[in-house]
Design an enzyme around this catalytic site. Structure first.
Site, PDB file in Angstrom:
ATOM      1  N   THR A  48     -28.390 -27.196  28.874  1.00 14.39           N
ATOM      2  CA  THR A  48     -26.971 -27.520  28.738  1.00 14.39           C
ATOM      3  C   THR A  48     -26.525 -28.312  29.962  1.00 14.39           C
ATOM      4  OG1 THR A  48     -26.626 -25.326  29.654  1.00 14.39           O
ATOM      5  CG2 THR A  48     -26.279 -25.590  27.287  1.00 14.39           C
TER       6      THR A  48
ATOM      7  N   ASP B 288     -36.243 -23.961  25.409  1.00 11.68           N
ATOM      8  CA  ASP B 288     -34.789 -23.987  25.482  1.00 11.68           C
ATOM      9  C   ASP B 288     -34.384 -23.447  26.858  1.00 11.68           C
ATOM     10  OD1 ASP B 288     -32.275 -24.423  24.571  1.00 11.68           O
ATOM     11  OD2 ASP B 288     -32.186 -22.709  23.230  1.00 11.68           O
TER      12      ASP B 288
ATOM     13  N   LYS C 255     -29.934 -29.706  19.714  1.00  8.15           N
ATOM     14  CA  LYS C 255     -31.135 -29.928  20.522  1.00  8.15           C
ATOM     15  C   LYS C 255     -32.357 -29.277  19.888  1.00  8.15           C
ATOM     16  CE  LYS C 255     -29.022 -28.179  24.170  1.00  8.15           C
ATOM     17  NZ  LYS C 255     -27.689 -28.010  23.557  1.00  8.15           N
ATOM     18  N   THR C 256     -32.214 -28.016  19.477  1.00  4.85           N
ATOM     19  CA  THR C 256     -33.337 -27.313  18.854  1.00  4.85           C
ATOM     20  C   THR C 256     -33.735 -28.013  17.551  1.00  4.85           C
ATOM     21  OG1 THR C 256     -32.337 -25.297  19.703  1.00  4.85           O
ATOM     22  CG2 THR C 256     -34.098 -25.029  18.086  1.00  4.85           C
TER      23      THR C 256
ATOM     24  N   ARG D  71     -22.862 -26.825  15.086  1.00  2.00           N
ATOM     25  CA  ARG D  71     -23.012 -25.370  14.902  1.00  2.00           C
ATOM     26  C   ARG D  71     -21.665 -24.744  14.527  1.00  2.00           C
ATOM     27  NH1 ARG D  71     -25.650 -23.027  19.487  1.00  2.00           N
ATOM     28  NH2 ARG D  71     -27.582 -23.187  18.295  1.00  2.00           N
TER      29      ARG D  71
HETATM   30  P1  ADP Z   1     -28.569 -26.524  20.089  1.00  2.00           P
HETATM   31  O1  ADP Z   1     -30.053 -26.303  20.144  1.00  2.00           O
HETATM   32  O2  ADP Z   1     -28.156 -27.804  20.750  1.00  2.00           O
HETATM   33  O3  ADP Z   1     -27.764 -25.355  20.574  1.00  2.00           O
HETATM   34  P2  ADP Z   1     -29.025 -26.473  17.208  1.00  2.00           P
HETATM   35  O4  ADP Z   1     -30.103 -27.476  17.093  1.00  2.00           O
HETATM   36  O5  ADP Z   1     -29.434 -25.043  17.126  1.00  2.00           O
HETATM   37  O6  ADP Z   1     -28.168 -26.715  18.529  1.00  2.00           O
HETATM   38  O7  ADP Z   1     -27.944 -26.827  16.076  1.00  2.00           O
HETATM   39  C1  ADP Z   1     -27.042 -25.885  15.557  1.00  2.00           C
HETATM   40  C2  ADP Z   1     -26.875 -26.068  14.064  1.00  2.00           C
HETATM   41  O8  ADP Z   1     -26.183 -27.276  13.815  1.00  2.00           O
HETATM   42  C3  ADP Z   1     -28.182 -26.136  13.286  1.00  2.00           C
HETATM   43  O9  ADP Z   1     -28.286 -25.040  12.442  1.00  2.00           O
HETATM   44  C4  ADP Z   1     -28.113 -27.379  12.426  1.00  2.00           C
HETATM   45  O10 ADP Z   1     -28.064 -27.026  11.069  1.00  2.00           O
HETATM   46  C5  ADP Z   1     -26.802 -28.028  12.774  1.00  2.00           C
HETATM   47  N1  ADP Z   1     -27.024 -29.412  13.252  1.00  2.00           N
HETATM   48  C6  ADP Z   1     -27.210 -29.773  14.540  1.00  2.00           C
HETATM   49  N2  ADP Z   1     -27.329 -31.097  14.656  1.00  2.00           N
HETATM   50  C7  ADP Z   1     -27.228 -31.607  13.420  1.00  2.00           C
HETATM   51  C8  ADP Z   1     -27.256 -32.940  12.892  1.00  2.00           C
HETATM   52  N3  ADP Z   1     -27.393 -33.988  13.703  1.00  2.00           N
HETATM   53  N4  ADP Z   1     -27.126 -33.101  11.559  1.00  2.00           N
HETATM   54  C9  ADP Z   1     -26.948 -32.026  10.758  1.00  2.00           C
HETATM   55  N5  ADP Z   1     -26.897 -30.752  11.186  1.00  2.00           N
HETATM   56  C10 ADP Z   1     -27.031 -30.530  12.501  1.00  2.00           C
END
Ligand code: ADP
Length: 346
Positions: free
Chosen positions: A179, A130, A74-75, A238
């Site tokens: 979430t 977030d 998401k981030t 992640r």
């Molecule tokens: P969330 O915000 O949903 O908790 P993040 O955006 O922080 O998740 O993602 C976690 C990690 O996973 C990031 O460091 C990123 O490198 C990797 N990641 C997430 N989505 C992808 C994607 N679609 N393709 C490649 N890497 C991804």
């Protein structure tokens, strides 16, 4: 649950809780553009359309709500949206680089905090919040007019001298992440023009992410090892990246840095991650339910009391994947462990 969290792979959705080194590692691996963002195909198609349309109208993209379990991207996606909106946008003859500001729901505790974040934005900037479901009611209400009319009313002064001042805001885009979409109040949810649910990734997509990360980190990994890791990463980017990191460390010490399937197998065994990607904490959660309740339902609060976890930790970190693989069911009377999980645990 007497469980040691040996696996940091699960991580947290709150970047603020992450140690610097972990944060840096994740940032190195974050895709910057939509073309680098692996998987989530239908979401990407719809998002690309929205981005193109907004750019054609020369307007910021509508507010976006992203929901789904932690670690699904998401981030990362919020940053990608900001970059895509910035790309090839020219204003007053100059290349524009909209700001991408990151905040978190619990971090904005008062309407004044929100006002100072919002007034620091410029036209076209993207504000990412977030854990938006954790905003206080007061802050949330202040957000309504900001999202809808780009104005906020704030109270200034105290006692009889108190007065309300209206501030106008730049045309920004809010990207909220949560979430749990169900935890969001309807009036807030309704103010997002674009609402996307992030799905768990397929194993081939996780493998692509592992291969991409290995390339960026300059690692030597066999195809077989990448396939094996992708089957243990709980369909979550992640976790895939963190497993890769742990395996890399192990390979550096034991195999001159070369990651093959034997090395991957050994390091996952050390981490006690089983062939479905479950770790000690997952297995312990399932066993606790089975020991105390068998196949009868247990309420979330009782379960939290039994395991010593927060109910929200169980709901955000454990349940989604256990439900995804059919090990846990949520019934009106509580959580039930399935026969499938029982079989897996032996
Ligand atoms: P969330 O915000 O949903 O908790 P993040 O955006 O922080 O998740 O993602 C976690 C990690 O996973 C990031 O460091 C990123 O490198 C990797 N990641 C997430 N989505 C992808 C994607 N679609 N393709 C490649 N890497 C991804």
């Amino acid at each position: 649950m007497a469980v040691e969290r040996i696996v940091d792979a699960r991580g947290s959705s709150d970047d603020g809780d992450m140690p610097d080194e972990q944060q840096k590692f994740e940032n190195t691996l974050r895709p910057q553009r939509l073309s680098e963002y692996i998987g989530q195909e239908s979401l990407k198609t719809s998002l690309q359309l929205a981005i193109d349309a907004a750019k054609q109208r020369n307007e910021p993209i509508d507010h976006v709500l992203l929901f789904g379990p932690p670690g699904l991207g998401k981030t990362t996606l919020a940053g990608v949206i900001a970059n895509e909106m910035a790309a090839n946008t020219k204003k007053k003859g100059e290349e524009q680089k909209p700001n991408f500001k990151v905040a978190s729901g619990p971090g904005i505790s008062r309407p004044g905090d929100l006002a100072s974040v919002l007034t620091s934005l410029q036209d076209g900037d993207v504000l990412f919040i977030d854990e938006i479901h954790r905003l206080s009611r007061q802050v949330e209400e202040t957000l309504y007019s900001a999202m809808e009319d780009y104005v906020i009313d704030i109270m200034i002064g105290k006692g009889p001298a108190v007065r309300s001042v209206r501030l106008s805001l730049p045309r920004f885009t809010l990207i909220g992440a949560t979430t749990r979409a169900g935890a969001l109040a309807n009036p807030l949810r309704d103010r997002f023009g674009l609402v996307y649910r992030l799905e768990y990734y397929s194993e081939p997509h996780i493998k692509e992410i592992i291969t991409r990360s290995s390339r960026i980190l300059d690692l030597t990994i066999t195809d077989e090892a990448a396939t094996m890791l992708s089957s243990r990463a709980r369909l979550t980017p992640r976790i895939a990246n963190r497993l890769l990191k742990r395996v890399r460390d192990y390979a550096e010490l034991n195999n001159n840095g070369k990651i093959d399937v034997a090395i991957a197998e050994q390091s996952l065994e050390l981490l006690q991650i089983d062939r479905l990607g479950l770790d000690i904490a997952d297995r312990s959660l399932l066993r606790t339910i089975l020991d105390h309740y068998g196949e009868r339902p247990v309420g979330i609060k009782t379960l939290a009391a039994l395991t010593g976890d927060e109910a929200s930790t169980i709901e955000d970190y454990y349940e989604p994947y256990l439900m995804q693989i059919g090990f846990l069911e949520r019934t009106p009377r509580g959580r039930v462990v399935t026969g499938r999980a029982k079989k897996h645990l032996g």
